[in-house]
Design a protein around this motif. Structure first.
Motif, mmCIF file in Angstrom:
data_model
loop_
_atom_site.group_PDB
_atom_site.id
_atom_site.type_symbol
_atom_site.label_atom_id
_atom_site.label_comp_id
_atom_site.label_asym_id
_atom_site.label_seq_id
_atom_site.Cartn_x
_atom_site.Cartn_y
_atom_site.Cartn_z
ATOM 1 N N LEU A 150 0.842 -1.215 0.000
ATOM 2 C CA LEU A 150 0.000 0.000 0.000
ATOM 3 C C LEU A 150 0.872 1.258 0.000
ATOM 4 O O LEU A 150 0.601 2.206 -0.740
ATOM 5 C CB LEU A 150 -0.911 0.000 1.236
ATOM 6 C CG LEU A 150 -2.176 -0.853 1.152
ATOM 7 C CD1 LEU A 150 -2.821 -1.007 2.554
ATOM 8 C CD2 LEU A 150 -3.191 -0.195 0.199
ATOM 9 N N GLN A 151 1.919 1.210 0.818
ATOM 10 C CA GLN A 151 2.818 2.375 0.883
ATOM 11 C C GLN A 151 3.497 2.622 -0.463
ATOM 12 O O GLN A 151 3.612 3.759 -0.924
ATOM 13 C CB GLN A 151 3.891 2.138 1.948
ATOM 14 C CG GLN A 151 3.411 2.460 3.349
ATOM 15 C CD GLN A 151 4.468 2.152 4.398
ATOM 16 O OE1 GLN A 151 5.580 1.739 4.066
ATOM 17 N NE2 GLN A 151 4.114 2.335 5.648
ATOM 18 N N GLU A 154 1.091 4.135 -2.970
ATOM 19 C CA GLU A 154 0.884 5.563 -2.736
ATOM 20 C C GLU A 154 2.124 6.369 -3.151
ATOM 21 O O GLU A 154 1.996 7.427 -3.777
ATOM 22 C CB GLU A 154 0.567 5.817 -1.255
ATOM 23 C CG GLU A 154 0.161 7.261 -1.024
ATOM 24 C CD GLU A 154 -0.489 7.487 0.353
ATOM 25 O OE1 GLU A 154 -0.951 6.486 0.957
ATOM 26 O OE2 GLU A 154 -0.525 8.640 0.791
ATOM 27 N N THR A 157 2.241 6.687 -6.867
ATOM 28 C CA THR A 157 1.210 7.619 -7.354
ATOM 29 C C THR A 157 1.644 9.068 -7.109
ATOM 30 O O THR A 157 1.539 9.926 -7.998
ATOM 31 C CB THR A 157 -0.135 7.337 -6.655
ATOM 32 O OG1 THR A 157 -0.442 5.937 -6.791
ATOM 33 C CG2 THR A 157 -1.259 8.149 -7.246
ATOM 34 N N ARG A 158 2.160 9.345 -5.896
ATOM 35 C CA ARG A 158 2.582 10.716 -5.575
ATOM 36 C C ARG A 158 3.727 11.144 -6.489
ATOM 37 O O ARG A 158 3.770 12.285 -6.961
ATOM 38 C CB ARG A 158 3.012 10.810 -4.113
ATOM 39 C CG ARG A 158 1.839 10.783 -3.155
ATOM 40 C CD ARG A 158 2.276 10.947 -1.712
ATOM 41 N NE ARG A 158 1.140 10.794 -0.815
ATOM 42 C CZ ARG A 158 0.268 11.769 -0.508
ATOM 43 N NH1 ARG A 158 0.416 12.981 -1.031
ATOM 44 N NH2 ARG A 158 -0.741 11.554 0.314
ATOM 45 N N GLN A 200 -5.017 3.028 5.903
ATOM 46 C CA GLN A 200 -4.018 3.494 4.924
ATOM 47 C C GLN A 200 -4.608 3.497 3.506
ATOM 48 O O GLN A 200 -4.421 4.465 2.762
ATOM 49 C CB GLN A 200 -2.805 2.563 4.964
ATOM 50 C CG GLN A 200 -1.630 3.130 4.197
ATOM 51 C CD GLN A 200 -0.400 2.216 4.311
ATOM 52 O OE1 GLN A 200 -0.352 1.339 5.172
ATOM 53 N NE2 GLN A 200 0.565 2.468 3.465
ATOM 54 N N TYR A 204 -5.360 6.597 0.943
ATOM 55 C CA TYR A 204 -4.878 6.623 -0.451
ATOM 56 C C TYR A 204 -6.010 6.990 -1.400
ATOM 57 O O TYR A 204 -5.845 7.831 -2.287
ATOM 58 C CB TYR A 204 -4.294 5.253 -0.823
ATOM 59 C CG TYR A 204 -3.927 5.123 -2.276
ATOM 60 C CD1 TYR A 204 -2.799 5.785 -2.799
ATOM 61 C CD2 TYR A 204 -4.693 4.352 -3.156
ATOM 62 C CE1 TYR A 204 -2.465 5.661 -4.140
ATOM 63 C CE2 TYR A 204 -4.362 4.220 -4.491
ATOM 64 C CZ TYR A 204 -3.245 4.877 -4.979
ATOM 65 O OH TYR A 204 -2.914 4.790 -6.300
ATOM 66 N N TYR A 207 -6.728 10.530 -1.248
ATOM 67 C CA TYR A 207 -5.696 11.293 -1.963
ATOM 68 C C TYR A 207 -5.976 11.323 -3.455
ATOM 69 O O TYR A 207 -5.936 12.393 -4.088
ATOM 70 C CB TYR A 207 -4.313 10.698 -1.666
ATOM 71 C CG TYR A 207 -3.232 11.176 -2.587
ATOM 72 C CD1 TYR A 207 -2.810 12.509 -2.576
ATOM 73 C CD2 TYR A 207 -2.633 10.314 -3.505
ATOM 74 C CE1 TYR A 207 -1.827 12.951 -3.441
ATOM 75 C CE2 TYR A 207 -1.651 10.740 -4.368
ATOM 76 C CZ TYR A 207 -1.252 12.064 -4.340
ATOM 77 O OH TYR A 207 -0.297 12.520 -5.191
#
Lengths: 216, 191
Positions: A150-151, A154, A157-158, A200, A204, A207
């Protein structure tokens, strides 16, 4: 050759011939040894298969070499190609925790380096992490790999958004499509995640929702 | 008549060899009976020891049995083929291809030279043979091997050539030089 020398030569030849014809050449083989070796040879002869003729062996060898020459290289190439295809398939399906996963990520990194559309590559990587997340949960998973994936999803994506923000004009249509697909991928997983991972994942999704602008 | 007998013998030998090649153990046994003395004596002359000669003779025939499928009939050369195997084994044993006549002349001339029943001419022949053999031992290794194979073992020029890995013409020349050297060495005895 003089006459006397010729006579000496002939005498000697006769002498040598007599030597061979009449000489008791010392003791021959011992009768016990003679019988013993005969027995051994007969036993060996019965045990051994019929001797193969050299010609047959040579022909067989040549045929084998020809066969090998004709088929060995293509067979090896096909075998190697098959192994490579299977490796790629297995590697592309690898999920975090698998032995081949680092290889998959290394290949992904190499392709990303070569891809001129870096932002697009990172969005694809984020989509890939969502796919891995689903595979982990389907495998009865959870565990530490879910949170890490998951981290990474994200982070990718960022990073992609930062690149897209630097590029003008921003390809909003592409972003909207990405957000929609990520929602389709992540939404069904929410209820299967533990509280921490669920929080989390929700963060996301919030976001990426912020990235979507209404058309027009 | 003699040529007919030789041809018949050659045909019989060929048939034996072909049967042995096909795996007939009796045929191989007959060939063994026929050539054991030749092989054993060849080896014994080279090594000078009966136990070692027995070992190497056994190995020669075992190797021949395993490789008889490779043998190609080219005339009366089966004995030469066996001696070639023996020669290689002796060379491996000594780690040297040089020919050495290891047996002393006294052993070769296994004739009792004493006793009232021995005729005088037999004693003289034995003494001359002894001198000839001593002279043979003084020849160079190739000449020595050529003389021993040709005259002591009674092999033909072709068989000697096969064993020594030379052409028949080369063996003829080698034999000629060997006999000239012997004649020189034995000049006083032959005069």
């Amino acid at each position: 050759m003089g006459r006397s020398r010729q006579r000496r030569h002939d005498d000697l030849l006769r002498q040598l011939t007599d030597l061979g014809d009449n000489l008791p050449l010392g003791p021959g083989p011992d009768p016990a040894f003679r019988a013993r070796l005969r027995e051994t040879l007969m036993a060996e002869s019965f045990a051994a298969p019929v001797p193969e003729r050299r010609g047959q062996r040579r022909r067989q060898g040549r045929w084998q070499r020809q066969w090998q020459g004709r088929w060995l290289a293509p067979a090896l190439s096909a075998g190697m190609a098959l192994v490579m295809v299977l490796s790629v398939m297995v590697t592309s399906r690898a999920v975090p925790g698998d032995m081949l996963y680092p290889l998959k990520r290394a290949a992904e990194g190499a392709i990303s380096e070569l891809n001129p559309d870096k932002a697009g590559g990172e969005l694809e990587a984020a989509a890939q992490r969502a796919e891995e997340l689903r595979a982990l949960l389907d495998a009865g998973g959870g565990g530490p790999h879910v949170g890490a994936t998951l981290q990474e999803m994200e982070a990718s994506t960022r990073s992609a958004m930062e690149r897209l923000d630097r590029a003008a004009p921003r390809d909003q249509e592409k972003i909207n499509q990405f957000v929609e697909e990520q929602h389709k991928a992540v939404d069904p997983m929410l209820e299967r995640l533990n509280d921490v991972d669920q929080e989390q994942a929700s963060g996301y999704l919030d976001y990426i929702d912020g990235l979507r602008l209404p058309p027009g | 008549m003699r040529e007919d007998a030789q041809e018949a013998e050659c045909g019989e030998l060929r048939a034996l060899v072909l049967r042995a090649k096909a795996g007939d153990s009796d045929a191989f046994g007959t060939l063994y009976d026929r050539y054991l003395d030749l092989v054993y004596r060849y080896i014994y002359f080279r090594v000078g020891s009966h136990p070692l000669a027995e070992d190497l003779t056994s190995e020669t025939f075992l190797r021949a049995l395993r490789r008889i499928g490779d043998f190609t009939w080219q005339g009366r050369d089966f004995g030469a083929w066996l001696v070639t195997i023996a020669r290689n084994l002796v060379a491996d044993h000594f780690k040297s291809g040089r020919y050495r006549l290891e047996v002393s002349t006294a052993e070769v001339l296994d004739v009792p030279l004493e006793g009232a029943h021995i005729p005088e001419n037999a004693v003289v022949t034995a003494i001359i043979n002894d001198r000839v053999l001593r002279a043979v031992r003084d020849l160079n290794p190739e000449q020595q091997e050529c003389v021993v194979l040709r005259f002591l073992h009674g092999l033909s020029l072709a068989e000697t050539a096969l064993i020594m890995g030379k052409k028949s013409g080369a063996i003829k020349a080698l034999q000629f030089r060997a006999i000239r050297s012997l004649a020189r060495a034995l000049k006083p005895d032959l005069a």
